[in-house]
Design a protein around this motif. Sequence first.
Motif, mmCIF file in Angstrom:
data_model
loop_
_atom_site.group_PDB
_atom_site.id
_atom_site.type_symbol
_atom_site.label_atom_id
_atom_site.label_comp_id
_atom_site.label_asym_id
_atom_site.label_seq_id
_atom_site.Cartn_x
_atom_site.Cartn_y
_atom_site.Cartn_z
ATOM 1 N N CYS A 53 0.226 6.539 -5.376
ATOM 2 C CA CYS A 53 0.849 5.311 -5.857
ATOM 3 C C CYS A 53 0.797 5.288 -7.389
ATOM 4 O O CYS A 53 -0.261 5.466 -7.983
ATOM 5 C CB CYS A 53 0.130 4.102 -5.290
ATOM 6 S SG CYS A 53 0.757 2.547 -5.960
ATOM 7 N N ARG A 55 1.070 2.834 -9.232
ATOM 8 C CA ARG A 55 0.443 1.606 -9.739
ATOM 9 C C ARG A 55 -1.059 1.588 -9.534
ATOM 10 O O ARG A 55 -1.817 1.452 -10.478
ATOM 11 C CB ARG A 55 1.042 0.395 -9.017
ATOM 12 C CG ARG A 55 2.457 0.147 -9.394
ATOM 13 C CD ARG A 55 2.630 -1.266 -9.871
ATOM 14 N NE ARG A 55 4.040 -1.613 -9.865
ATOM 15 C CZ ARG A 55 4.476 -2.854 -9.787
ATOM 16 N NH1 ARG A 55 3.621 -3.846 -9.698
ATOM 17 N NH2 ARG A 55 5.760 -3.090 -9.792
ATOM 18 N N CYS A 66 0.581 0.736 0.513
ATOM 19 C CA CYS A 66 0.407 -0.007 -0.722
ATOM 20 C C CYS A 66 1.545 -1.006 -0.856
ATOM 21 O O CYS A 66 2.675 -0.716 -0.486
ATOM 22 C CB CYS A 66 0.407 0.976 -1.882
ATOM 23 S SG CYS A 66 0.678 0.208 -3.472
ATOM 24 N N TYR A 68 3.157 -1.776 -3.329
ATOM 25 C CA TYR A 68 4.179 -1.349 -4.292
ATOM 26 C C TYR A 68 4.895 -0.086 -3.841
ATOM 27 O O TYR A 68 5.559 0.571 -4.617
ATOM 28 C CB TYR A 68 3.533 -1.083 -5.655
ATOM 29 C CG TYR A 68 2.714 -2.211 -6.162
ATOM 30 C CD1 TYR A 68 3.302 -3.443 -6.447
ATOM 31 C CD2 TYR A 68 1.347 -2.065 -6.328
ATOM 32 C CE1 TYR A 68 2.535 -4.500 -6.894
ATOM 33 C CE2 TYR A 68 0.575 -3.120 -6.781
ATOM 34 C CZ TYR A 68 1.172 -4.332 -7.058
ATOM 35 O OH TYR A 68 0.416 -5.369 -7.499
#
Length: 119
Positions: A53, A55, A66, A68
């Motif tokens: 990820c 982020r 996740c 995001y």
Amino acid sequence: MARRERELTEEILGQAPGRLAAVGLPACLAAVNEGAVARLLVAHEDMIPGFVCGRCGALSTGNDECPYRSTAALAVPDLLEKMEQRTLDDDGHVTMIRDALFSVAAKLRCPVTGAGSRR
Ligand SMILES: [Zn+2]
């Protein structure tokens, strides 16, 4: 299997699951993501593709772990390599092991909470 490898394996497999040991890729991913790995034992020799990820830094086999994921998941060719790097970054150790009963396992410094990444 060398004596040292066998001792490490027995130490990890002798732990109650979910306590201070993780066995298998999903459990080890969760532990790495929480920075809980004291020692990662890697037996799998092939690359396992996955995602990181962009982020929160969470590593996963699918880009679905996740909030995001739709915007920030980046494909990585070798998840195990990332897990090894992350473990070393967190002052853990990495041991390559042959002829193990698992693909990857970990000795943990603290139980995995399931709360996700601490990064
Ligand atoms: Zn994330």
